[in-house]
Each structure stands twice: as structure tokens, then as C-alpha cells.
Design an enzyme around this catalytic site. Structure first.
Site, PDB file in Angstrom:
ATOM      1  CG  ASN A 151      -0.491  -0.091   2.558  1.00 46.66           C
ATOM      2  OD1 ASN A 151       0.562  -0.617   2.478  1.00 46.66           O
ATOM      3  ND2 ASN A 151      -0.931   0.196   3.549  1.00 46.66           N
ATOM      4  CB  SER A 228      -2.133  -9.383   7.281  1.00 43.05           C
ATOM      5  OG  SER A 228      -1.423 -10.055   6.400  1.00 43.05           O
ATOM      6  CD  GLU A 247       5.645  -0.987  12.824  1.00 48.08           C
ATOM      7  OE1 GLU A 247       4.740  -0.244  13.206  1.00 48.08           O
ATOM      8  OE2 GLU A 247       6.320  -0.146  13.511  1.00 48.08           O
ATOM      9  CG  LEU A 248       1.408  -6.566  12.815  1.00 49.18           C
ATOM     10  CD1 LEU A 248       0.569  -7.252  13.734  1.00 49.18           C
ATOM     11  CD2 LEU A 248       2.249  -7.189  11.325  1.00 49.18           C
ATOM     12  CB  CYS A 281      -1.757   0.340   8.624  1.00 52.24           C
ATOM     13  SG  CYS A 281      -0.685   1.600   8.384  1.00 52.24           S
ATOM     14  CD  GLU A 375      -5.847  -3.408   8.057  1.00 52.19           C
ATOM     15  OE1 GLU A 375      -5.365  -4.589   8.895  1.00 52.19           O
ATOM     16  OE2 GLU A 375      -5.333  -2.618   8.411  1.00 52.19           O
TER      17      GLU A 375
HETATM   18  P1  NAD Z   1       0.980  -9.233   3.441  1.00 49.15           P
HETATM   19  O1  NAD Z   1       0.501  -9.878   5.151  1.00 49.15           O
HETATM   20  O2  NAD Z   1       0.050  -9.849   2.546  1.00 49.15           O
HETATM   21  O3  NAD Z   1       2.371  -8.575   2.657  1.00 49.15           O
HETATM   22  C1  NAD Z   1       3.475  -7.720   3.763  1.00 49.15           C
HETATM   23  C2  NAD Z   1       4.347  -8.560   3.057  1.00 49.15           C
HETATM   24  O4  NAD Z   1       4.421  -9.936   3.196  1.00 49.15           O
HETATM   25  C3  NAD Z   1       4.917  -8.816   1.186  1.00 49.15           C
HETATM   26  O5  NAD Z   1       5.765  -8.649   0.957  1.00 49.15           O
HETATM   27  C4  NAD Z   1       4.707 -10.588   1.239  1.00 49.15           C
HETATM   28  O6  NAD Z   1       5.241 -11.072   0.217  1.00 49.15           O
HETATM   29  C5  NAD Z   1       5.345 -11.188   2.623  1.00 49.15           C
HETATM   30  N1  NAD Z   1       4.679 -12.531   3.744  1.00 49.15           N
HETATM   31  C6  NAD Z   1       3.196 -12.561   2.834  1.00 49.15           C
HETATM   32  N2  NAD Z   1       3.546 -13.586   3.401  1.00 49.15           N
HETATM   33  C7  NAD Z   1       4.898 -13.975   4.296  1.00 49.15           C
HETATM   34  C8  NAD Z   1       4.962 -15.126   4.720  1.00 49.15           C
HETATM   35  N3  NAD Z   1       4.772 -16.203   5.712  1.00 49.15           N
HETATM   36  N4  NAD Z   1       6.629 -14.927   5.976  1.00 49.15           N
HETATM   37  C9  NAD Z   1       7.228 -13.572   4.881  1.00 49.15           C
HETATM   38  N5  NAD Z   1       6.480 -12.882   4.174  1.00 49.15           N
HETATM   39  C10 NAD Z   1       5.577 -13.425   4.457  1.00 49.15           C
HETATM   40  O7  NAD Z   1       0.454  -7.651   3.755  1.00 49.15           O
HETATM   41  P2  NAD Z   1      -0.108  -6.496   2.584  1.00 49.15           P
HETATM   42  O8  NAD Z   1      -1.775  -7.169   1.870  1.00 49.15           O
HETATM   43  O9  NAD Z   1       0.608  -6.520   1.175  1.00 49.15           O
HETATM   44  O10 NAD Z   1      -0.489  -5.529   3.580  1.00 49.15           O
HETATM   45  C11 NAD Z   1      -2.299  -4.958   3.566  1.00 49.15           C
HETATM   46  C12 NAD Z   1      -1.933  -5.321   4.939  1.00 49.15           C
HETATM   47  O11 NAD Z   1      -0.590  -4.074   5.987  1.00 49.15           O
HETATM   48  C13 NAD Z   1      -3.026  -4.751   6.262  1.00 49.15           C
HETATM   49  O12 NAD Z   1      -2.673  -5.304   7.171  1.00 49.15           O
HETATM   50  C14 NAD Z   1      -2.831  -3.214   6.473  1.00 49.15           C
HETATM   51  O13 NAD Z   1      -2.800  -2.639   7.511  1.00 49.15           O
HETATM   52  C15 NAD Z   1      -0.765  -3.644   7.265  1.00 49.15           C
HETATM   53  N6  NAD Z   1      -0.182  -2.339   7.423  1.00 49.15           N
HETATM   54  C16 NAD Z   1       0.306  -1.517   8.190  1.00 49.15           C
HETATM   55  C17 NAD Z   1       1.487  -0.207   7.922  1.00 49.15           C
HETATM   56  C18 NAD Z   1       1.944  -0.240   9.658  1.00 49.15           C
HETATM   57  O14 NAD Z   1       2.664   0.583   9.308  1.00 49.15           O
HETATM   58  N7  NAD Z   1       1.106  -0.321  10.532  1.00 49.15           N
HETATM   59  C19 NAD Z   1       1.703   0.422   6.685  1.00 49.15           C
HETATM   60  C20 NAD Z   1       0.848  -0.382   6.137  1.00 49.15           C
HETATM   61  C21 NAD Z   1       0.438  -1.919   5.738  1.00 49.15           C
END
Ligand code: NAD
Length: 472
Positions: A151, A228, A247-248, A281, A375
Site C-alpha cells: 500500500n 497483515s 507494523e500490522l 493501516c 480491519e
Molecule cells: P501481507 O501481510 O499480505 O504482505 C506483506 C508482505 O509480507 C509482502 O511482501 C508479502 O509477500 C510478505 N509475506 C506474505 N506471507 C509471508 C510469510 N509467510 N512470511 C514472510 N513474508 C510474507 O500484507 P499486504 O496485503 O501487502 O498489506 C496490507 C496489510 O499491511 C494491512 O493489514 C495493513 O494494515 C498493513 N499495513 C500496516 C502498516 C503499519 O505501519 N502498521 C502500514 C501499511 C500496511
């Protein structure tokens, strides 16, 4: 265009590639590496081999590299914004804001490189410490594994790469599957800025293969993850003893007090709920307004929503566009439908038009509905009422998440009560929860994660303290 892996300062042909499609038009954009475990191990090798070099670069040179990167992004602002719009379907106006923030993040990183924290210890504060001089050195952890979401493909990469390099670490960066192009572009800029080889390595592919391999590789000393909750839990369970910051997500709340300026609050809340289709997020998701102001707020937000224009992310007029995938559109739409079926009322939106989910406001939701307790990560916000301030605070805290909360009130007692009682990483008075500057401490409590970003605070997580004691 066909992309390669960026390892040890070189572009390396991947074993396998995968097509990347536009989330808006579905058209092919590029072929990107779909790395396997062996290639991931090679990226970690490249970083590990550069650890000594990275740690020995003087602070002023690390600062110069990061400043050059910031300047190069500035020179290429429009290219960066278009890349984000293309790969993430982020409206170009919003993408430009992300680029501006990315520049700030690298500038802050450059500045922080010059003022790495040190601490002097009063050794003689305890018996036995007489004639001892103590101080704490900060040492880089070594190799940082950075895993980022789709995002904010540039600025969230910057929040990991900037502080890691500022503090003398090497990085293996694994961007989200949907948004690798801006990460490759940043690698190119680091190369142009003269970063020694191996300091930044970029590897793309499936999170469950590349991400997991990075998490499980013992040579990676720290994982900095944004994404996530589900992935965060998986990382935590596999990371062993390495440092992990997570950071979730959240279902961020805003409280609108009896004396708040509703027009002003409504404008901010609408922007906070619907910027980038709610895929933030800290998107405004749960709005709790004093009963006496509820109608006025609903009317004002509905009016604002009607001024927002849908369209292609590359269209200058577009304020919102498609979600990151049709599956996500279907999921969010199903959550709205379910809420309505169970008694929630639509204030506006709720339908999908030309593949774009309308900006949706709901009222009369129940705390158990997905649109409220989970969320949403889409263009949906709920407006509910409260009568007492205690009730407002307890409604905010009725969540498994706690990232940022916005509170609109001009009463000092209410502001302080909110600040003390709300369970979240930040409480922002007279501001929406979606507000962030790139140097403030940022991170969550509860299921929103652990650890803090905000350059200086990320450096704290990416360095080890070493005590030096001198008897003389
Ligand atoms: P996601 O968790 O699906 O993916 C994030 C990253 O993790 C990607 O690069 C993905 O390839 C990788 N990944 C996936 N499975 C993995 C595993 N088993 N082991 C290691 N890496 C793995 O998230 P998304 O859909 O790209 O982003 C959306 C989420 O991110 C939302 O929940 C949002 O709230 C969160 N977010 C949090 C913040 C914050 O600062 N707290 C900021 C932006 C987004």
C-alpha cells in the site's frame, strides 16, 4: 520490461519470472523475478558479505548516500509517482504525496546517520562503579530483512531501508508481490548514489517462499515487517531468536466530541477514510460521534463523498480507484452486504461500479460485524454515536487493534482523558488517526504489532547497545 534481481550491486537474471498486471486495467506491466529459496539465500549471502563494509562506512558517508538518494527521488518525482500509480492503482495525486514523504524519510535517515545515539553511564551510581567510566556504543545488527506491503510501496520501503543503512546495516528487501517496480527503482537510485555493493539487495517473489526463507535464515539478524496480522503471526512463529518488529493493521477510530467543528472534522474524516480507497493501516474506519452531532456529521461526510471522483489511477481527476485486486473488492463488498443484511444502514455507497467499490458509509452497525471489528482495508467507515466521554473511550478500546486514534474536542479534560485511557500507539487530538509524519514514533499496541518506526525509532530497533566500561 523484464526485471532482474538486485544482488551485491548487480542485476542478476532470475531463474523464473512472473508477469505483473495492472490492478486497474488488468494489462501486463512487466515480468518480475519470482525467486526461489536458493536465490533468496544468495541475497542473504550478498548482504552478509557486505556487513563489515557497511559497518565501517563513516557516518558522514552514510548520510551523503542517503541524501543523494533523496535528491535523486526528487529529480525523478514524477517517474516515481507514475510507478506507484501503475503498480498499486494509487491515484496519481495521492501517489505524488507518497513520493514527497519518501523524500522526507530518506532526508531524515541521512540526518539521523550523523547523530547515532550514544549514552554516558554514571557508573559510580552503584557501589563498585567508582573510578569507572561507562558509555554505550550502538552497533548495527548486521543484516536486516525488510518485508513490505503493497500500500505504500516507496515510503514503507524507505522506512526500513533508510534507517537500516543510516545505522550501518545491510538490507535484503522483499517488497510485496504486487509492487516490486518501485523497489527496483530505489535499488537503481542507491546504485547511482554510490552505495557499496551488497548494502541493499532486492529480491521479489512469493511471500511464503522468499519471505519465509528470509525469516528462517539464521544469518538475517533482524526482520522488520509491515503487513497483515496473519503474516505477522507467521513471521513471529518462525523467527527464532532474531529481533522482529511488526507494523500490522488496525480498525482505526476517531472520536468527535460535542463541541467539535463538524465541517472541519468531516473534511478530514472523509479524506482519512477514503484516501487510497481506504487501503491504509490507519484509515478512518470507526467514527464515534456525540449523539447531538451525528446527523450533522453524516450529512457533511456524505456531501464530501459526493465530490470524490472515481477513475483510472493515472487520471489527474481521480480521487479513488480500484482496490488492489478483484478478490479484495469482492471481500469488502461481501462485508458491507453482510452488515446491511444484519441491520446496518447505508448512508452512502455500497455498490461496485465499473470494478470500483463506491466510498461507503454505514450506521447502526453492531460491534460483532466485520466492518467494525476487523480491519476492512477498503473504502468503508461506520458512524456510531455515544452519549458520555467514558462511553466514547470504551467504544474505541473495544478493538483487538491499537495503532492510532484521532480525537476531536476542545475540552482539555476530554483530551487528557482520551490521551490517558485510549489503548493505541498514538492519540492525536483534533486530528484524524490517518495522520503521520515520517519522524514521529509510529507503531501499535495490541494486535497492531510491536516496535516503532519513524527513522530515529527504527534505528533504535536496528542497533544493539554495547556497554564499554573503562577503569582508570
Ligand atoms: P501481507 O501481510 O499480505 O504482505 C506483506 C508482505 O509480507 C509482502 O511482501 C508479502 O509477500 C510478505 N509475506 C506474505 N506471507 C509471508 C510469510 N509467510 N512470511 C514472510 N513474508 C510474507 O500484507 P499486504 O496485503 O501487502 O498489506 C496490507 C496489510 O499491511 C494491512 O493489514 C495493513 O494494515 C498493513 N499495513 C500496516 C502498516 C503499519 O505501519 N502498521 C502500514 C501499511 C500496511
Amino acid at each position: 520490461m523484464k526485471y532482474s534481481l538486485f544482488l551485491a550491486g548487480n542485476w542478476q537474471e532470475p531463474k523464473h519470472s512472473k508477469p505483473l498486471y495492472s490492478p486497474y486495467s488488468g494489462e501486463w506491466i512487466a515480468d518480475v523475478p519470482d525467486a526461489d529459496e536458493e536465490e533468496t539465500a544468495a541475497a542473504v549471502d550478498a548482504a552478509c558479505q557486505a556487513e563489515k563494509t557497511a559497518a565501517s562506512i563513516p557516518a558522514h558517508e552514510r548520510a551523503d548516500i542517503l541524501l543523494k538518494v533523496a535528491n535523486l527521488i526528487e529529480e525523478n518525482r514524477e517517474t516515481c509517482a507514475r510507478l506507484i500509480a501503475l503498480e498499486a492503482a494509487k491515484p496519481i495525486k495521492t501517489a505524488r504525496k507518497e513520493v514527497a514523504r519518501t523524500i522526507m524519510t530518506y532526508r531524515f535517515s541521512s540526518e539521523e546517520a550523523r547523530r547515532m545515539p550514544t549514552e554516558f553511564i554514571n557508573m559510580d551510581a552503584a557501589p563498585g562503579g567508582e573510578d569507572k567510566t561507562g558509555f554505550v556504543l550502538r552497533e548495527p545488527v548486521g543484516t536486516v530483512g525488510a518485508i513490505t506491503p503493497f500500500n505504500f510501496p516507496m515510503n514503507l520501503v524507505a522506512h526500513k531501508v533508510g534507517p537500516a543503512i543510516a545505522s550501518g546495516n545491510c538490507v535484503v528487501l522483499k517488497p510485496a508481490e504486487q509492487t516490486p517496480l518501485s523497489a527496483f527503482f530505489i535499488a537503481e537510485l542507491f546504485s547511482k548514489a554510490g552505495a557499496p555493493e551488497g548494502i541493499l539487495n532486492v529480491i521479489t517473489g512469493d511471500g511464503k517462499i522468499v519471505g519465509r526463507k528470509m525469516v528462517e535464515d539464521e544469518r538475517v539478524n533482524m526482520i522488520t515487517f509491515t503487513g497483515s496480522k496473519q503474516t505477522g503471526l507467521d513471521i513471529r512463529s518462525r523467527a527464532g531468536l532474531k529481533n522482529v518488529t511488526l507494523e500490522l493493521g488496525s480498525n482505526a477510530a476517531a472520536v468527535i466530541g460535542e463541541d467539535a467543528d463538524i465541517e472541519q472534522a468531516a473534511e478530514k474524516l472523509t479524506a482519512g477514510a477514503f484516501a487510497y480507497q481506504g487501503q491504509l493501516c490507519i484509515s478512518v474506519q470507526r467514527i464515534f460521534v456525540h449523539k447531538s452531532k451525528s446527523r450533522e456529521l453524516q450529512r457533511a461526510m456524505k456531501k464530501n463523498v459526493e465530490t470524490y471522483t472515481p477513475g483510472s489511477p493515472l487520471d489527474e481527476a481521480a480521487d479513488f480507484s480500484k482496490l488492489i485486486s478483484p478478490q479484495e473488492t469482492n471481500r469488502v463488498k461481501a462485508w458491507i452486504d453482510q452488515a446491511v443484511k444484519e441491520g446496518a444502514k447505508l448512508i452512502t455507497g455500497g455498490e461496485v461500479e465499473d470494478g470500483i467499490l463506491q466510498l461507503t458509509l454505514l450506521r447502526e452497525t453492531e460491534r460483532s460485524m466485520n466492518v467494525r471489528c476487523e480491519e476492512v482495508f477498503g473504502p468503508v467507515a461506520v458512524i456510531e454515536t455515544f452519549e458520555t466521554w467514558e462511553e466514547a473511550v470504551s467504544l474505541v478500546n473495544d478493538s483487538k487493534y491499537g495503532l492510532q486514534t484521532g480525537v476531536f474536542t476542545n475540552r482539555l479534560d476530554e483530551a487528557l482523558q482520551a490521551a490517558r485511557s485510549i489503548e493505541s500507539g498514538s492519540v492525536l487530538i483534533n486530528e484524524i488517526p490517518s495522520f503521520r509524519l515520517d519522524h514521529i514514533p509510529y507503531g501499535g499496541v495490541k494486535d497492531s504489532g510491536n516496535g516503532r518506526e519513524g527513522v530515529k525509532y527504527a534505528i533504535d530497533e536496528m542497533t544493539e547497545r554495547k556497554l564499554i566500561s573503562i577503569q582508570a
